[in-house]
Motif scaffolding. Structure first.
Motif, PDB file in Angstrom:
ATOM      1  N   UNK A 274     -16.218  13.159  19.183  1.00 55.03           N
ATOM      2  CA  UNK A 274     -14.964  12.889  18.462  1.00 55.03           C
ATOM      3  C   UNK A 274     -15.161  11.711  17.528  1.00 55.03           C
ATOM      4  N   UNK A 275     -14.469  11.728  16.394  1.00 58.86           N
ATOM      5  CA  UNK A 275     -14.426  10.578  15.495  1.00 58.86           C
ATOM      6  C   UNK A 275     -12.972  10.294  15.148  1.00 58.86           C
ATOM      7  N   UNK A 276     -12.596   9.044  15.233  1.00 56.69           N
ATOM      8  CA  UNK A 276     -11.239   8.595  14.896  1.00 56.69           C
ATOM      9  C   UNK A 276     -11.349   7.793  13.611  1.00 56.69           C
ATOM     10  N   UNK A 277     -10.765   8.304  12.531  1.00 57.33           N
ATOM     11  CA  UNK A 277     -10.845   7.640  11.232  1.00 57.33           C
ATOM     12  C   UNK A 277      -9.498   6.998  10.924  1.00 57.33           C
ATOM     13  N   UNK A 278      -9.499   5.678  10.810  1.00 58.74           N
ATOM     14  CA  UNK A 278      -8.277   4.926  10.520  1.00 58.74           C
ATOM     15  C   UNK A 278      -8.191   4.769   9.006  1.00 58.74           C
ATOM     16  N   UNK A 279      -7.145   5.325   8.408  1.00 60.17           N
ATOM     17  CA  UNK A 279      -7.023   5.369   6.952  1.00 60.17           C
ATOM     18  C   UNK A 279      -6.172   4.214   6.420  1.00 60.17           C
ATOM     19  N   UNK A 280      -6.282   3.977   5.119  1.00 63.85           N
ATOM     20  CA  UNK A 280      -5.430   3.014   4.440  1.00 63.85           C
ATOM     21  C   UNK A 280      -5.848   1.571   4.578  1.00 63.85           C
ATOM     22  N   UNK A 281      -7.100   1.322   4.959  1.00 65.85           N
ATOM     23  CA  UNK A 281      -7.530  -0.058   5.222  1.00 65.85           C
ATOM     24  C   UNK A 281      -8.290  -0.694   4.059  1.00 65.85           C
ATOM     25  N   UNK A 282      -8.567   0.073   3.013  1.00 63.94           N
ATOM     26  CA  UNK A 282      -9.483  -0.392   1.975  1.00 63.94           C
ATOM     27  C   UNK A 282      -9.074  -1.714   1.336  1.00 63.94           C
ATOM     28  N   UNK A 283      -7.778  -1.937   1.137  1.00 59.77           N
ATOM     29  CA  UNK A 283      -7.333  -3.143   0.439  1.00 59.77           C
ATOM     30  C   UNK A 283      -7.090  -4.326   1.368  1.00 59.77           C
ATOM     31  N   UNK A 284      -7.306  -4.118   2.665  1.00 55.55           N
ATOM     32  CA  UNK A 284      -7.014  -5.177   3.629  1.00 55.55           C
ATOM     33  C   UNK A 284      -8.185  -6.136   3.780  1.00 55.55           C
TER      34      UNK A 284
ATOM     35  N   UNK B 141       0.845  -1.191   0.000  1.00 57.79           N
ATOM     36  CA  UNK B 141       0.000   0.000   0.000  1.00 57.79           C
ATOM     37  C   UNK B 141       0.879   1.238   0.000  1.00 57.79           C
ATOM     38  N   UNK B 142       0.491   2.207  -0.830  1.00 53.07           N
ATOM     39  CA  UNK B 142       1.189   3.483  -0.831  1.00 53.07           C
ATOM     40  C   UNK B 142       0.556   4.351   0.246  1.00 53.07           C
ATOM     41  N   UNK B 143       1.358   4.867   1.129  1.00 58.00           N
ATOM     42  CA  UNK B 143       0.822   5.590   2.279  1.00 58.00           C
ATOM     43  C   UNK B 143       0.808   4.671   3.488  1.00 58.00           C
ATOM     44  N   UNK B 144       0.781   5.250   4.663  1.00 59.75           N
ATOM     45  CA  UNK B 144       0.902   4.461   5.876  1.00 59.75           C
ATOM     46  C   UNK B 144      -0.441   3.857   6.253  1.00 59.75           C
ATOM     47  N   UNK B 145      -0.492   2.529   6.258  1.00 54.74           N
ATOM     48  CA  UNK B 145      -1.702   1.827   6.654  1.00 54.74           C
ATOM     49  C   UNK B 145      -1.932   2.050   8.149  1.00 54.74           C
ATOM     50  N   UNK B 146      -3.149   2.391   8.511  1.00 57.64           N
ATOM     51  CA  UNK B 146      -3.471   2.569   9.919  1.00 57.64           C
ATOM     52  C   UNK B 146      -3.260   3.967  10.456  1.00 57.64           C
ATOM     53  N   UNK B 147      -2.863   4.915   9.610  1.00 54.23           N
ATOM     54  CA  UNK B 147      -2.691   6.292  10.098  1.00 54.23           C
ATOM     55  C   UNK B 147      -4.061   6.881  10.435  1.00 54.23           C
ATOM     56  N   UNK B 148      -4.072   7.865  11.299  1.00 50.06           N
ATOM     57  CA  UNK B 148      -5.316   8.517  11.712  1.00 50.06           C
ATOM     58  C   UNK B 148      -5.526   9.774  10.866  1.00 50.06           C
ATOM     59  N   UNK B 149      -6.661   9.841  10.180  1.00 49.44           N
ATOM     60  CA  UNK B 149      -7.001  10.988   9.345  1.00 49.44           C
ATOM     61  C   UNK B 149      -7.760  11.996  10.215  1.00 49.44           C
ATOM     62  N   UNK B 150      -7.022  12.921  10.788  1.00 48.76           N
ATOM     63  CA  UNK B 150      -7.618  13.882  11.726  1.00 48.76           C
ATOM     64  C   UNK B 150      -8.647  14.781  11.048  1.00 48.76           C
ATOM     65  N   UNK B 151      -8.352  15.218   9.812  1.00 48.62           N
ATOM     66  CA  UNK B 151      -9.264  16.130   9.123  1.00 48.62           C
ATOM     67  C   UNK B 151     -10.603  15.465   8.841  1.00 48.62           C
ATOM     68  N   UNK B 152     -10.563  14.238   8.325  1.00 49.83           N
ATOM     69  CA  UNK B 152     -11.806  13.527   8.036  1.00 49.83           C
ATOM     70  C   UNK B 152     -12.544  13.199   9.336  1.00 49.83           C
ATOM     71  N   UNK B 153     -11.795  12.886  10.382  1.00 49.07           N
ATOM     72  CA  UNK B 153     -12.420  12.632  11.676  1.00 49.07           C
ATOM     73  C   UNK B 153     -13.191  13.840  12.183  1.00 49.07           C
TER      74      UNK B 153
END
Length: 317
Positions: A82-92, A59-71
């Protein structure tokens, strides 16, 4: 002209071993080939196979990073703390997504729980994963909020999850040793009256923070949906069931649906969950977005841990 020789069958164990050495242990193709009695070209071909078959994903980009803006967008959209959005999981795969969400739950819990509080836990695979990532918590007692809903592939049931989290805090744990969904009303009533179960449910109504998961009413979207008969699945759809928390069903307006499974469930009620000071909920996948939205609108969620797919569906439709 001689017949073309078929490709030999791929040994998945060998492919996995080569991929592990190359990607995780940083061994060269030459070193791997020499050690396993292969040529460098064979190793290169098997590494290609590992990527092509999904044994290895890059995966390009860090899997599991927290997307603060989208959260922040999700929290504003839902009107929650609060919302915690974990990014980079789509292909898992789902199991890998579950682990990343469990880690995010563990981090969120460790950052919010205070010494002397009482923590309540329901059960889901994300919460089980959370328990495996919790290393240390301030001292708190831990209460099970619903019976267990264990599938054959689940690594640990609800009492074990509660025990693990209590061990990380040094507090006392209060388990519920019975299923979440039982055969009939009489069984559920008898179980709720047993001393240990009644004590846990009473304590559950007074916890300072609860961790739950939100399911949607559809195949693969809820453990309780998978646990009931096809007839009950159809009836739930006809009754307008939108989602569930700990087996407690709600419709698209957030109203409890009590005439399908409610009298067979051993868990806090939706009203009891709603009355708790803080509910930390996990939910992932775009298909569960409406259930998450309704739960938040109904006051059942204060903090949401989710993935990009669900978050994007919530804020952009």
């Amino acid at each position: 002209m001689p017949a073309e020789q078929p490709e030999p069958a791929v040994d998945e164990a060998v492919v996995t071993e080569i991929a592990r050495r190359y990607y995780l242990e940083d061994q060269s193709k030459v070193a791997i080939a020499a050690d396993l009695g292969l040529s460098r070209f064979q190793v290169a071909r098997l590494l290609h196979t590992a990527r092509g078959t999904g044994i290895v994903r890059i995966d390009v980009g860090r899997v599991g990073r927290i997307d603060e803006a989208l959260g922040a967008e999700v929290a504003a959209e839902l009107g929650i703390q609060r919302a915690v959005v974990v990014a980079g999981l789509d292909s898992l795969r789902d199991g890998e997504k579950t682990d990343h969400l469990g880690r995010a739950l563990a981090v969120e819990l460790a950052g919010t729980v205070r010494a002397g509080e009482t923590l309540g836990l329901s059960y889901s695979r994300q919460i089980a994963a959370m328990a495996s990532h919790v290393q240390r918590l301030p001292y708190c007692d831990v209460v099970q909020l619903a019976g267990h809903l264990l599938q054959a592939t689940d690594p640990a049931g609800s009492p074990e999850v509660v025990r693990r989290v209590a061990a990380a805090s040094g507090g006392t744990w209060y388990p519920i040793y019975c299923p979440m969904l039982v055969a009939n009303r009489a069984v559920a009533t008898a179980l709720r009256q047993q001393t240990e179960i009644a004590d846990a449910l009473d304590r559950g109504q007074a916890v300072d923070r609860a961790v739950v998961s939100i399911g949607a009413w559809g195949p693969g979207l809820s453990g309780i949906y998978q646990a009931v008969s096809a007839r009950e699945q159809r009836r739930g759809a006809s009754l307008g069931v939108c989602g569930e928390i700990s087996g407690r069903l709600f419709d698209a307006d957030g109203n409890p649906v009590t005439n399908l499974l409610d009298d067979r469930i051993v868990a806090l009620t939706l009203d009891q969950f709603r009355a708790l000071p803080q509910v930390l909920a996990s939910c992932f996948g775009a298909e569960r977005a409406e259930a998450a939205r309704v739960a938040a609108a109904g006051g059942l969620v204060d903090v949401l841990v989710t993935d990009t797919a669900l978050a994007t569906r919530l804020v952009r439709g």
